[in-house]
Design an enzyme around this catalytic site. Structure first.
Site, PDB file in Angstrom:
ATOM      1  N   ASP A  38     -11.856   0.975   6.002  1.00 54.36           N
ATOM      2  CA  ASP A  38     -12.408   2.304   6.301  1.00 54.36           C
ATOM      3  C   ASP A  38     -13.921   2.283   6.511  1.00 54.36           C
ATOM      4  OD1 ASP A  38      -9.903   3.510   5.948  1.00 54.36           O
ATOM      5  OD2 ASP A  38     -10.269   3.935   3.820  1.00 54.36           O
ATOM      6  N   GLU A  64      -6.833   4.078  -5.478  1.00 52.93           N
ATOM      7  CA  GLU A  64      -8.008   4.537  -4.728  1.00 52.93           C
ATOM      8  C   GLU A  64      -8.298   5.948  -5.208  1.00 52.93           C
ATOM      9  OE1 GLU A  64      -9.587   5.375  -0.167  1.00 52.93           O
ATOM     10  OE2 GLU A  64      -7.535   5.817  -0.725  1.00 52.93           O
ATOM     11  N   ASP A  74      -2.845   4.799  -2.322  1.00 57.20           N
ATOM     12  CA  ASP A  74      -3.769   5.530  -1.448  1.00 57.20           C
ATOM     13  C   ASP A  74      -4.144   6.892  -2.057  1.00 57.20           C
ATOM     14  OD1 ASP A  74      -4.933   5.543   1.329  1.00 57.20           O
ATOM     15  OD2 ASP A  74      -3.699   7.343   1.523  1.00 57.20           O
ATOM     16  N   ASP A 114       0.872  -1.185   0.000  1.00 54.59           N
ATOM     17  CA  ASP A 114       0.000   0.000   0.000  1.00 54.59           C
ATOM     18  C   ASP A 114       0.905   1.230   0.000  1.00 54.59           C
ATOM     19  OD1 ASP A 114      -2.089   1.856   0.546  1.00 54.59           O
ATOM     20  OD2 ASP A 114      -3.157   0.329   1.710  1.00 54.59           O
TER      21      ASP A 114
HETATM   22  O1  TEU Z   1      -8.756   6.721   2.689  1.00 58.39           O
HETATM   23  C1  TEU Z   1      -9.283   7.780   1.977  1.00 58.39           C
HETATM   24  C2  TEU Z   1     -10.487   8.400   2.594  1.00 58.39           C
HETATM   25  O2  TEU Z   1     -10.577   9.593   2.682  1.00 58.39           O
HETATM   26  C3  TEU Z   1     -11.636   7.654   3.145  1.00 58.39           C
HETATM   27  O3  TEU Z   1     -11.785   6.373   2.779  1.00 58.39           O
HETATM   28  C4  TEU Z   1     -11.666   7.857   4.620  1.00 58.39           C
HETATM   29  O4  TEU Z   1     -10.856   6.940   5.302  1.00 58.39           O
HETATM   30  C5  TEU Z   1     -13.045   7.720   5.163  1.00 58.39           C
HETATM   31  O5  TEU Z   1     -13.878   8.541   4.430  1.00 58.39           O
HETATM   32  C6  TEU Z   1     -13.078   8.165   6.613  1.00 58.39           C
HETATM   33  O6  TEU Z   1     -14.235   7.710   7.210  1.00 58.39           O
HETATM   34  C7  TEU Z   1      -7.416   6.379   2.561  1.00 58.39           C
HETATM   35  C8  TEU Z   1      -7.129   5.172   3.420  1.00 58.39           C
HETATM   36  O7  TEU Z   1      -7.878   4.090   2.950  1.00 58.39           O
HETATM   37  C9  TEU Z   1      -7.436   5.521   4.849  1.00 58.39           C
HETATM   38  O8  TEU Z   1      -7.279   4.429   5.709  1.00 58.39           O
HETATM   39  C10 TEU Z   1      -6.496   6.618   5.249  1.00 58.39           C
HETATM   40  O9  TEU Z   1      -6.827   7.053   6.548  1.00 58.39           O
HETATM   41  C11 TEU Z   1      -6.576   7.800   4.296  1.00 58.39           C
HETATM   42  O10 TEU Z   1      -6.547   7.424   2.924  1.00 58.39           O
HETATM   43  C12 TEU Z   1      -5.377   8.721   4.497  1.00 58.39           C
HETATM   44  O11 TEU Z   1      -4.206   8.087   4.071  1.00 58.39           O
END
Ligand code: TEU
Length: 513
Positions: free
Chosen positions: A311, A248, A193, A89
């Site tokens: 998430d 993502e 990410d 990741d």
């Molecule tokens: O997530 C992106 C993101 O903004 C959302 O999925 C967010 O975690 C969610 O809306 C909050 O409830 C990615 C990663 O998957 C996440 O775990 C990280 O915290 C985020 O980026 C920052 O790196």
């Protein structure tokens, strides 16, 4: 199928209560038994863990919580020996505030790395003196004041996650070197990410008034990201074998996702979270699938489906606790056209854990889905230490070993679906044609280009029995989510919350397609 592991929550072999690489390695036999193709590990890099590892302080080192580089190499070797690919990741949009790059950058206004991040003076009147009106994803504003040099720095997530300035070619070069470091070690690819955030218009303009109370994650779509993606792809393409990146990209509609494939010179895969966000409604699911197929077929691209991740609430919790619904969702996920992603533990039908206030770890409240995986019914459920989060509900009954020894459990449904998918060219790569049937039923055919293999999928989202009629007496029920009717001829009737995969009976001809 790509299986997502949140390493802190998977299995602890060191006894400190936090999952680790050795824990993952000892479960490789389970993962091959299940039939997954590849593993994606959420971040394992050195990190102060302000955001569970999505705040990286060294991209080329393993955090001591997870083990050593030697342990990583062993995991990679064992995965490859078992026929599993391994994806890491990569967190390109931001580093940890403890990353040496940021420590240098904040040390003085004239430091070489000052421009590796976004430093700005305040603007007097508007936004309480901040440079613009942007909001951070986990609450609050996207700017933090740094006393030492009297400027603000940008962070679209936590203040401990400053955004990198990809417009500086040295930043891009340094981040591409990170990819090369891991590709050289033999990893098969990356989940990237929030990759749609990396390109930014240097003017950092205010969000328009209509979006002023939204953070940027769901709307930011700057054209400069595509140049970075093409250079990222060139790095991947220089390596032997198939090295892939799944991005993502948190832009709801497939119309906005499609450009991230470029002309097959940017991302190979882009997550579609449409089904994850859909209510439990067959027509809503059909609409998401049809829209995705429309946009992707225009560009000959390949979908990537996820119904859950680290998430979001667990599927069964979102579906009102119903295991029947979780089974229907499993059958759909594993029979759609595209690459399915599965978050560890969904194959057990786990529910979210109940996490008391004093047990909370994540600043964004995502602990319940990150509860430890129970491996057996012993006191510590197969973990060597007492885990950092509470167990999910029913762990005594609902654990890997209990599920494996019960042929009717949901884990066996996943395993049989994966085996069927592997054996069927139509399910693996055939076209997907939605069928109009009944508003309560999601229905589609999967057919190879030469029509030599085809399957029909019927999923009843309702609590009622649905009569569909049997347009073809040759269909045989190959898999049924509740086991009923398997191996029998299709009789045109779905029980409440039953989904089936139909195939042609041996020797049948003249099918009605
Ligand atoms: O997530 C992106 C993101 O903004 C959302 O999925 C967010 O975690 C969610 O809306 C909050 O409830 C990615 C990663 O998957 C996440 O775990 C990280 O915290 C985020 O980026 C920052 O790196």
């Amino acid at each position: 199928m790509i299986y997502q592991i949140y390493p802190r929550s998977f299995d602890d072999a060191s006894g400190d209560g936090v999952g680790d690489l050795a824990g993952i390695r000892r479960r490789v036999p389970y993962l091959s038994w299940l039939g997954v193709d590849a593993l994606w590990l959420s971040p394992i890099f050195r990190s102060p863990m302000a955001d569970g590892g999505y705040d990286v302080s060294d991209y080329c080192a393993i955090d001591a919580t997870f083990g050593t580089m030697a342990e990583f190499d062993r995991l990679l070797r064992d995965s490859h020996d078992a026929g599993l690919r391994l994806m890491l990741d990569w967190v390109p949009n931001h580093t940890s505030s403890e990353h040496p790059w940021f420590v240098e950058s904040r040390s003085s206004r004239t430091n070489d790395k000052r421009d590796w991040y976004f430093w700005r003076d305040g603007v007097d009147d508007a936004n309480d003196g901040r440079p613009n009106n942007w909001l951070a994803a986990f609450g609050g504003r996207a700017w933090t004041w740094d006393k030492a040099t009297s400027q603000w720095y940008l962070h679209l997530f936590l203040p401990q996650q400053p955004d990198l300035n990809w417009a500086n070619p040295k930043v891009e070069a340094a981040m591409l070197e990170v990819l090369q470091f891991w590709l050289d070690r033999g990893v098969d690819g990356f989940r990237a990410d929030v990759i749609h955030l990396i390109g930014k218009d240097p003017r950092l303009l205010d969000q328009p008034a209509a979006l002023a109370d939204h953070d940027l994650v769901g709307v930011h779509d700057d054209p400069s990201t595509h140049g970075h993606l093409r250079r990222i792809r060139q790095v991947l393409d220089r390596y032997q074998g198939e090295r892939a990146m799944v991005g993502e990209v948190q832009l709801g509609s497939p119309a906005l996702l499609a450009p991230y494939f470029g002309r097959n010179d940017e991302l190979q895969l882009v997550f579609n979270f449409g089904l994850l966000r859909s209510p439990w409604d067959a027509s809503a699911w059909a609409a998401v699938i049809s829209e995705a197929e429309h946009w992707l077929q225009e560009t000959y691209q390949w979908p990537a489906w996820a119904l859950g991740n680290h998430d979001t609430s667990r599927q069964r919790s979102r579906y009102g606790g119903s295991e029947e619904r979780a089974r229907v969702a499993a059958l759909v996920l594993l029979t759609l056209r595209g690459t399915p992603f599965l978050f560890a533990g969904e194959e057990l039908g786990l529910l979210d854990a109940v996490v008391a206030d004093h047990q909370r770890v994540d600043p964004a409240g995502r602990d319940p889905v990150r509860a430890p995986i129970p491996w057996d019914d012993s006191a510590r459920h197969g973990w060597d230490g007492d885990p950092w989060l509470p167990w999910p509900p029913e762990a005594r009954q609902r654990n890997v070993s209990a599920a494996q020894s019960n042929a009717t459990s949901i884990v066996h449904l996943y395993r049989r679906l994966l085996a069927l998918r592997r054996a069927s060219p139509a399910l693996r790569r055939g076209r997907c044609r939605l069928i109009e049937s009944n508003p309560a039923v999601l229905a589609y055919d999967r057919v190879t280009a030469d029509a030599s293999d085809f399957r029909r999928v019927l999923a009843n989202f309702s609590d009622d029995t649905v009569a569909l009629g049997s347009d073809n007496a040759d269909w045989v029920v190959q898999i049924s989510t509740n086991g009923q009717g398997e191996g029998d001829g299709w009789r045109g009737r779905l029980l409440p919350l039953q989904a089936v995969v139909l195939g042609a009976s041996p020797g049948s001809t003249g099918r009605n397609r």
